[in-house]
Design a protein around this motif. Structure first.
Motif, PDB file in Angstrom:
ATOM      1  N   ARG A 330     -12.729 -64.995 -25.061  1.00  0.00           N
ATOM      2  CA  ARG A 330     -13.795 -65.061 -26.050  1.00  0.00           C
ATOM      3  C   ARG A 330     -14.261 -66.507 -26.241  1.00  0.00           C
ATOM      4  NH1 ARG A 330     -13.572 -62.695 -32.125  1.00  0.00           N
ATOM      5  NH2 ARG A 330     -13.535 -60.731 -31.004  1.00  0.00           N
ATOM      6  N   GLU A 331     -13.300 -67.443 -26.284  1.00  0.00           N
ATOM      7  CA  GLU A 331     -13.692 -68.843 -26.446  1.00  0.00           C
ATOM      8  C   GLU A 331     -14.572 -69.297 -25.291  1.00  0.00           C
ATOM      9  OE1 GLU A 331      -9.844 -70.438 -29.014  1.00  0.00           O
ATOM     10  OE2 GLU A 331      -9.806 -70.432 -26.829  1.00  0.00           O
ATOM     11  N   ILE A 332     -14.230 -68.821 -24.098  1.00  0.00           N
ATOM     12  CA  ILE A 332     -15.048 -69.184 -22.934  1.00  0.00           C
ATOM     13  C   ILE A 332     -16.441 -68.566 -23.058  1.00  0.00           C
ATOM     14  CG2 ILE A 332     -15.289 -68.873 -20.442  1.00  0.00           C
ATOM     15  CD1 ILE A 332     -12.189 -69.076 -20.322  1.00  0.00           C
ATOM     16  N   ARG A 333     -16.478 -67.313 -23.474  1.00  0.00           N
ATOM     17  CA  ARG A 333     -17.788 -66.672 -23.647  1.00  0.00           C
ATOM     18  C   ARG A 333     -18.611 -67.393 -24.703  1.00  0.00           C
ATOM     19  NH1 ARG A 333     -17.787 -61.181 -21.136  1.00  0.00           N
ATOM     20  NH2 ARG A 333     -19.940 -61.102 -21.786  1.00  0.00           N
ATOM     21  N   GLU A 334     -17.923 -67.895 -25.729  1.00  0.00           N
ATOM     22  CA  GLU A 334     -18.634 -68.612 -26.788  1.00  0.00           C
ATOM     23  C   GLU A 334     -19.276 -69.904 -26.269  1.00  0.00           C
ATOM     24  OE1 GLU A 334     -19.218 -67.981 -30.046  1.00  0.00           O
ATOM     25  OE2 GLU A 334     -18.380 -65.967 -29.964  1.00  0.00           O
ATOM     26  N   LEU A 335     -18.789 -70.383 -25.119  1.00  0.00           N
ATOM     27  CA  LEU A 335     -19.417 -71.553 -24.511  1.00  0.00           C
ATOM     28  C   LEU A 335     -20.748 -71.186 -23.849  1.00  0.00           C
ATOM     29  CD1 LEU A 335     -16.340 -73.227 -22.745  1.00  0.00           C
ATOM     30  CD2 LEU A 335     -17.516 -74.033 -24.790  1.00  0.00           C
ATOM     31  N   GLY A 336     -21.067 -69.909 -23.869  1.00  0.00           N
ATOM     32  CA  GLY A 336     -22.323 -69.472 -23.260  1.00  0.00           C
ATOM     33  C   GLY A 336     -22.124 -68.871 -21.877  1.00  0.00           C
ATOM     34  N   VAL A 337     -20.922 -68.387 -21.615  1.00  0.00           N
ATOM     35  CA  VAL A 337     -20.644 -67.810 -20.302  1.00  0.00           C
ATOM     36  C   VAL A 337     -20.798 -66.291 -20.377  1.00  0.00           C
ATOM     37  CG1 VAL A 337     -18.895 -67.488 -18.514  1.00  0.00           C
ATOM     38  CG2 VAL A 337     -19.016 -69.640 -19.760  1.00  0.00           C
ATOM     39  N   SER A 338     -21.515 -65.718 -19.432  1.00  0.00           N
ATOM     40  CA  SER A 338     -21.531 -64.259 -19.366  1.00  0.00           C
ATOM     41  C   SER A 338     -21.082 -63.839 -17.970  1.00  0.00           C
ATOM     42  CB  SER A 338     -22.918 -63.718 -19.691  1.00  0.00           C
ATOM     43  OG  SER A 338     -23.795 -63.975 -18.640  1.00  0.00           O
ATOM     44  N   HIS A 339     -20.596 -62.611 -17.869  1.00  0.00           N
ATOM     45  CA  HIS A 339     -19.885 -62.197 -16.663  1.00  0.00           C
ATOM     46  C   HIS A 339     -20.243 -60.766 -16.298  1.00  0.00           C
ATOM     47  CE1 HIS A 339     -15.761 -61.053 -14.756  1.00  0.00           C
ATOM     48  NE2 HIS A 339     -16.623 -61.364 -13.840  1.00  0.00           N
ATOM     49  N   ILE A 340     -20.734 -60.587 -15.099  1.00  0.00           N
ATOM     50  CA  ILE A 340     -20.896 -59.232 -14.563  1.00  0.00           C
ATOM     51  C   ILE A 340     -19.774 -59.041 -13.573  1.00  0.00           C
ATOM     52  CG2 ILE A 340     -22.367 -57.682 -13.250  1.00  0.00           C
ATOM     53  CD1 ILE A 340     -24.760 -59.157 -14.273  1.00  0.00           C
ATOM     54  N   ILE A 359     -23.106 -52.387 -25.616  1.00  0.00           N
ATOM     55  CA  ILE A 359     -23.950 -53.575 -25.706  1.00  0.00           C
ATOM     56  C   ILE A 359     -23.398 -54.539 -26.755  1.00  0.00           C
ATOM     57  CG2 ILE A 359     -26.241 -54.389 -26.426  1.00  0.00           C
ATOM     58  CD1 ILE A 359     -27.456 -52.026 -25.007  1.00  0.00           C
ATOM     59  N   MET A 360     -22.815 -53.991 -27.826  1.00  0.00           N
ATOM     60  CA  MET A 360     -22.346 -54.842 -28.912  1.00  0.00           C
ATOM     61  C   MET A 360     -20.967 -55.444 -28.652  1.00  0.00           C
ATOM     62  SD  MET A 360     -24.858 -54.818 -30.840  1.00  0.00           S
ATOM     63  CE  MET A 360     -24.119 -55.858 -32.073  1.00  0.00           C
ATOM     64  N   ALA A 361     -20.330 -55.028 -27.565  1.00  0.00           N
ATOM     65  CA  ALA A 361     -18.921 -55.376 -27.354  1.00  0.00           C
ATOM     66  C   ALA A 361     -18.652 -56.878 -27.390  1.00  0.00           C
ATOM     67  CB  ALA A 361     -18.427 -54.783 -26.033  1.00  0.00           C
ATOM     68  N   ASP A 362     -19.616 -57.708 -27.022  1.00  0.00           N
ATOM     69  CA  ASP A 362     -19.354 -59.143 -26.992  1.00  0.00           C
ATOM     70  C   ASP A 362     -19.854 -59.860 -28.245  1.00  0.00           C
ATOM     71  OD1 ASP A 362     -22.066 -58.929 -26.512  1.00  0.00           O
ATOM     72  OD2 ASP A 362     -22.111 -60.679 -25.213  1.00  0.00           O
ATOM     73  N   ARG A 363     -20.378 -59.129 -29.208  1.00  0.00           N
ATOM     74  CA  ARG A 363     -20.962 -59.832 -30.355  1.00  0.00           C
ATOM     75  C   ARG A 363     -20.744 -59.140 -31.688  1.00  0.00           C
ATOM     76  NH1 ARG A 363     -26.682 -58.898 -27.519  1.00  0.00           N
ATOM     77  NH2 ARG A 363     -25.294 -59.551 -25.854  1.00  0.00           N
ATOM     78  N   TYR A 364     -20.076 -57.994 -31.688  1.00  0.00           N
ATOM     79  CA  TYR A 364     -19.926 -57.235 -32.935  1.00  0.00           C
ATOM     80  C   TYR A 364     -19.275 -58.070 -34.042  1.00  0.00           C
ATOM     81  CZ  TYR A 364     -15.069 -57.154 -31.691  1.00  0.00           C
ATOM     82  OH  TYR A 364     -13.815 -57.551 -31.394  1.00  0.00           O
ATOM     83  N   TYR A 365     -18.487 -59.069 -33.648  1.00  0.00           N
ATOM     84  CA  TYR A 365     -17.717 -59.820 -34.644  1.00  0.00           C
ATOM     85  C   TYR A 365     -18.545 -60.915 -35.305  1.00  0.00           C
ATOM     86  CZ  TYR A 365     -17.399 -63.023 -30.692  1.00  0.00           C
ATOM     87  OH  TYR A 365     -17.708 -63.850 -29.641  1.00  0.00           O
ATOM     88  N   ARG A 366     -19.741 -61.149 -34.769  1.00  0.00           N
ATOM     89  CA  ARG A 366     -20.538 -62.237 -35.337  1.00  0.00           C
ATOM     90  C   ARG A 366     -21.104 -61.856 -36.700  1.00  0.00           C
ATOM     91  NH1 ARG A 366     -23.694 -63.558 -29.985  1.00  0.00           N
ATOM     92  NH2 ARG A 366     -21.899 -64.252 -28.751  1.00  0.00           N
TER      93      ARG A 366
END
Lengths: 519, 314
Positions: A330-340, A359-366
């Motif tokens: 998650r910390e890495i994704r928060e750096l702006g990394v996305s992954h297919i 779709i919400m799986a990477d941002r529901y916690y925001r």
């Protein structure tokens, strides 16, 4: 060569319980001894048609004639008895059992009430010799490569007397070498008088081994042609109903500073195999760096290390100048990394969850999606509905389980999630695998859009056309090491690229050093 | 310490291992067959409890131990059928079904016991029978070996025949092959016409027979009465033994004997004035330690297999 029809399906209509019309008055005809391509985009109705033929689904209307007689096929067993066999994408094999045991499962030879293993081995050897498909009857399935497992599936169908063999996207899971092998096997089957249905949307492969092609679109038969009388462009036009951009139009990249830096990266897997060997490269802002290479040369490990899904390594990975070795996914994704991920069903989607949840799986916690400790459903619905529209996901509604969608639409759900948060680094591993041409084109367009918005993009693909068309620069991975670096993808000769991929050629360290750029 | 060794190195100790392992052995073979079919039979505990009560009632009513034994086995099968029908045909969750069966067994056996005897704790007022003890010819003459292996209840010998039966069933018969196929890849089995529910049902029935025999042994061999909740976790220990045995018959049998030994040790050590809380925990600590050790060993084995495959392809 004009031979008689061995099988014909007339006016097949199949409506699923949810009202979806998968086949509308479809006609399909097989001639004895041909390899027949069944092509079409995902969701065009190819699989449904073959499921009807194999007795896995029942059609509402239509008739099937086999060897001149009208037949009713209401179960796979009935189909097998008639001489129709099918090799599914997911193998129907029992991993802990031997090849021989799998071969005879369901029609086991018995001696005095016990399973006759010797006879099972004998039958396996017989059919293996008859078709020249070598296999060790005593090998356990779990120890076999994917290609050999597929061979067991084919032999299983042949042992059961299949005259017609349906192969559902057989090359999707194979390495290029294995693909060459299965093509030879299929040609041999043809010589021996068997009829093969080859479901695929890889036009090159269809051109290579098929005699005729039936093209489906939107649940209808669009055309039936002799393969040697139709061009790839024409097939793809028939499949999607318009011309595809086989050459992506793209502007010259204006790369900025390095956003992802990989320095002296090594990776050894649990079994002690060296997977990555001293990798050095950078991906700059505003460029697409393509990783070419035959599958299994360390590409998956590379993408999983960069996204933090794998740890345990020597060397350094810097994203935006920050070392990620101690960061969570998650910390890495928060750096702006996305992954297919290349493994869509495992890492791309939660198949049983709905489109919105995926779709919400990477941002529901925001914060913006929450109201106190609870989720802000209203906000989530608005966001997902908008993305569904924007990315053209074909689904009933946002709550529909992703499992019900076609491969292309599933990937659109993944892409909608990964591309919508203004990513600064995109790791796209096989982003168009197993999806239809239209969806693939969409993904390509979106990738270029992101590049032009100054995102750094690492594109990993085994599809040479995709790599050459889309990338600005290209790195070739062979045997876990950087075998070549090309600064400008436009100047690449595909033949030369192939030589690096196969390990025939290898650049020196000085030459591949070009892959490293300053921050 | 010396006393402990005296206990362990006595023929009585080894004799008692076999005696104590018997009910677990039946149940663990039942657990093995069902787990190979892909269903975890949590209900073994309850099946044994029903069978134990049934054996007492039928033998008392008929005056024949064998009639009681038959009653126990039939009861075991009936409970297994009930479980299979609910879980496999009506598709309730197998684990929940098993838990329900266990709770049902715990309560209703006491209720039935009360209806029959007027007692809620023990069946001693019933003139129930015990299965015969068998002196093995020739073997009983051999010193030490005879003391250990001869003179057991007939069901102890039957439990080892059960092991042999399980081995042959799983590895040498068509039904066994299909049971294993169903358990490992349901779709594969289905695609060649082996109906998963059918073979899971068969596996459940066989486990009902085996657990029924185990229950009969509890009340007609191990002791000569029924008491409430007398199975005391043996069904669960059997599931653990099956797990430790990694799906193999011989492994499961060995694991069962290890548990039997721990139990026997606990029984004997109690005589030595050791704190009973400590002694009684031995079988369960053994279970946990065993599961950990075997799981590590399994991982190692798996790793080794991967390495060998790699070197093969390289």
């Amino acid at each position: 060569m004009q031979t008689a029809a061995i099988l014909s399906m007339e006016n097949i209509t199949k409506i699923y319980p949810n009202g979806f019309i998968a086949n509308k008055n479809v006609n399909f005809e097989l001639r004895s001894g041909e390899i027949h391509a069944l092509a079409g985009e995902n969701g065009a109705g190819k699989s449904t048609l073959m499921k009807v033929l194999f007795g896995e689904e029942r059609c509402e209307e239509g008739r099937i004639f086999y060897k001149g007689k009208e037949v009713k096929i209401d179960s796979p067993l009935g189909a097998i008895k008639m001489g129709i066999g099918m090799v599914h994408q997911h193998f129907m094999l029992v991993p802990s059992m031997t090849v021989a045991e799998n071969m005879v499962l369901g029609l086991e030879p018995e001696k005095a009430g016990f399973l006759d293993r010797e006879e099972a081995r004998k039958r396996t050897r017989e059919v293996s010799e008859k078709y020249g498909l070598e296999i060790d009857p005593d090998a356990r399935i779990r120890d076999l490569s994917v290609g050999l497992k597929q061979r067991v599936e084919i032999l299983k169908a042949l042992l059961r007397g299949a005259d017609i063999l349906i192969l559902d996207e057989p090359t999707a899971v194979l390495t290029p070498q294995e693909t060459v092998e299965i093509f030879q096997e299929l040609k041999r089957l043809k010589e021996l008088g068997h009829t093969v249905v080859f479901i695929s949307h890889k036009l090159g492969e269809i051109k290579e081994i098929c005699d005729r092609i039936t093209i489906m679109r939107d649940g209808r038969t669009i055309d039936v042609r002799m393969v040697n009388e139709v061009s790839e462009q024409e097939i793809s036009r028939l499949m999607i109903g318009r011309d595809v951009l086989l050459k992506t139009d793209k502007t010259q990249a204006k790369p900025g500073g390095a956003f992802l830096s990989i320095r002296n990266l090594n990776y050894t897997d649990a079994a002690g195999r060296k997977i990555l060997n001293d990798i050095n490269m950078t991906v700059r802002k505003g460029e697409i760096l393509g990783i070419a290479g035959i599958e299994g040369n360390g590409q998956n490990e590379l993408s999983e290390l960069v996204t933090g899904m794998k740890k345990n390594r020597s060397g350094q990975i810097l994203i935006d100048g920050k070392d990620i070795s101690r960061k969570s996914v998650r910390e890495i994704r928060e750096l702006g990394v996305s992954h297919i991920s290349q493994d869509r069903m495992t890492y791309g989607v939660a198949a049983d969850a709905g489109v919105a949840d995926n779709i919400m799986a990477d941002r529901y916690y925001r914060k913006e999606f929450k109201r106190g400790v609870l989720l802000n459903r209203k906000r989530i619905c608005r966001e997902t509905d908008q993305l569904i529209l924007e990315y053209g996901v074909k689904c009933d509604d946002r709550e529909q389980p992703v499992r019900m969608l076609s491969g292309g639409n599933m990937q659109k759900v993944v892409v909608a999630r990964e591309f919508s948060g203004d990513p600064r680094l995109v790791i796209a591993n096989q982003p168009t695998r197993g999806i239809d041409v239209g969806a693939a084109e969409f993904v390509h367009k979106k990738l270029l859009e992101l590049r032009d918005k100054r995102a750094a993009i690492l594109l990993i693909s085994a599809d040479l056309t995709e790599i050459i068309n889309l990338s600005d620069s290209i790195v070739v991975l062979h045997d876990g090491a950087v075998a070549a670096y090309f600064e400008d993808a436009k100047t690449i000769d595909p033949v030369e690229l192939g030589e690096y991929m196969l390990g025939i050629k290898k650049m020196s360290r000085e030459q591949t050093g070009g892959a490293v750029h300053e921050q | 310490m010396k006393q402990i060794f005296n206990i362990i190195f006595s023929t009585q100790f080894f004799y008692s291992i076999l005696r104590i392992s018997t009910p677990i052995m039946f149940a663990s073979m039942g657990a093995l067959i069902t787990s190979r079919a892909g269903v975890i039979n949590i209900g073994l505990e309850g099946i044994m409890l029903f069978a134990a009560l049934s054996g007492v009632i039928f033998s008392a009513a008929s005056g024949s131990a064998w009639a009681g034994f038959l009653g126990a086995v039939v009861t075991g099968v009936l409970i297994a059928v009930l479980m299979s029908y609910v879980a496999l045909v009506l598709k309730s969750h197998i684990t929940l079904t098993g838990i329900a069966i266990n709770m049902f067994a715990s309560g209703s056996t006491v209720f039935i016991l009360y209806l029959v005897t007027g007692d809620k704790g023990i069946s001693s007022s019933l003139a129930s029978k015990v299965m015969p003890v068998v002196e093995l010819p020739l073997v009983s003459q051999i010193p030490i070996v005879g003391d250990i292996f001869s003179g057991h209840n007939i069901l102890t010998y039957l439990s080892f025949l059960g092991v042999l039966f399980t081995y042959i069933l799983l590895n040498k018969t068509v039904v066994g092959l299909r049971i294993r196929a169903v358990g490992e890849n349901e779709q594969a089995a289905l695609s060649v016409g082996a109906k998963p529910v059918k073979y899971q049902f068969i596996a459940m029935l066989i486990s009902g027979v085996l657990a029924g025999m185990g229950g009969a042994y509890m009340s007609m061999g191990y002791v000569s009465w029924f008491s409430r909740d007398m199975v005391a976790g043996r069904g669960f220990i059997a599931l653990a033994a099956q797990q430790l045995g990694q799906g193999t018959t011989l492994g499961t049998m060995s694991a069962t004997l290890v548990f039997g030994m721990a139990d026997a040790l606990a029984n004997n050590l109690q005589a030595l004035q050791m704190p009973s809380e400590f002694v009684q925990s031995i079988p369960y600590v053994t279970t946990i330690v065993g599961l950990v050790v075997f799981s590590i060993a399994k991982q190692r084995k798996e790793l080794k297999r991967i390495r060998e495959n790699n070197s093969k392809t390289a």
